[in-house]
Scaffold this motif. Sequence first.
Motif, mmCIF file in Angstrom:
data_model
loop_
_atom_site.group_PDB
_atom_site.id
_atom_site.type_symbol
_atom_site.label_atom_id
_atom_site.label_comp_id
_atom_site.label_asym_id
_atom_site.label_seq_id
_atom_site.Cartn_x
_atom_site.Cartn_y
_atom_site.Cartn_z
ATOM 1 N N VAL A 141 0.801 1.689 12.570
ATOM 2 C CA VAL A 141 -0.262 1.384 11.268
ATOM 3 C C VAL A 141 0.765 1.626 10.094
ATOM 4 N N GLU A 142 1.263 2.863 10.161
ATOM 5 C CA GLU A 142 2.131 3.248 8.910
ATOM 6 C C GLU A 142 3.365 2.384 8.709
ATOM 7 N N LEU A 143 3.978 2.144 9.605
ATOM 8 C CA LEU A 143 5.200 1.266 9.386
ATOM 9 C C LEU A 143 4.784 -0.295 8.967
ATOM 10 N N PHE A 144 3.828 -0.641 9.692
ATOM 11 C CA PHE A 144 3.142 -1.960 9.154
ATOM 12 C C PHE A 144 2.815 -2.149 7.653
ATOM 13 N N ALA A 145 2.220 -0.967 7.361
ATOM 14 C CA ALA A 145 1.856 -0.845 5.797
ATOM 15 C C ALA A 145 2.972 -0.688 5.010
#
Length: 160
Positions: A141-145
Amino acid sequence: MGAWELLLVGVVILLGLGGVLVPGVPGSWLVWAAVLWWAFEDPRGLSWAVLVGATAVLFLAQVIRWQLPPRRLRTSGTIPRTAVYAGVGALLGFFLLPVVGAVPGFLGGGYLAERLRLGGHRAAVASIRSLMRRGGTSILVELFACLLIMGAWLGAVIWG
């Protein structure tokens, strides 16, 4: 903003993307700080819109991460190389299959690392499932953001 400054902003964004994969490093904050730096140095409407969008995306990602289980990757038995493979896979997937390719790229890169480490398909799939349950989803989730923010920044620099 000159080419060298844009290159430095890009390097800080890449460092932030790498920082997302390393526990304890504020990778998403590095990405946001790089966009903030760019927006202050190149004060146009587009740069401010990218900064506002980056802030909203990171806030949404934090809200989603708070709903997920905490990161306990050390107990899953994976090694740091798995995070590197997953991160590179997400980055490649993000560009090869624009935006949505980051998710299968992350899973494919992690699978490849575990397949090389464990030697078999079943063991690699079980290891990736365990990884995703123990905090891999939070990292994704953090990497995608951060990848979305990087893509918006890159698009604004190229076409703006």
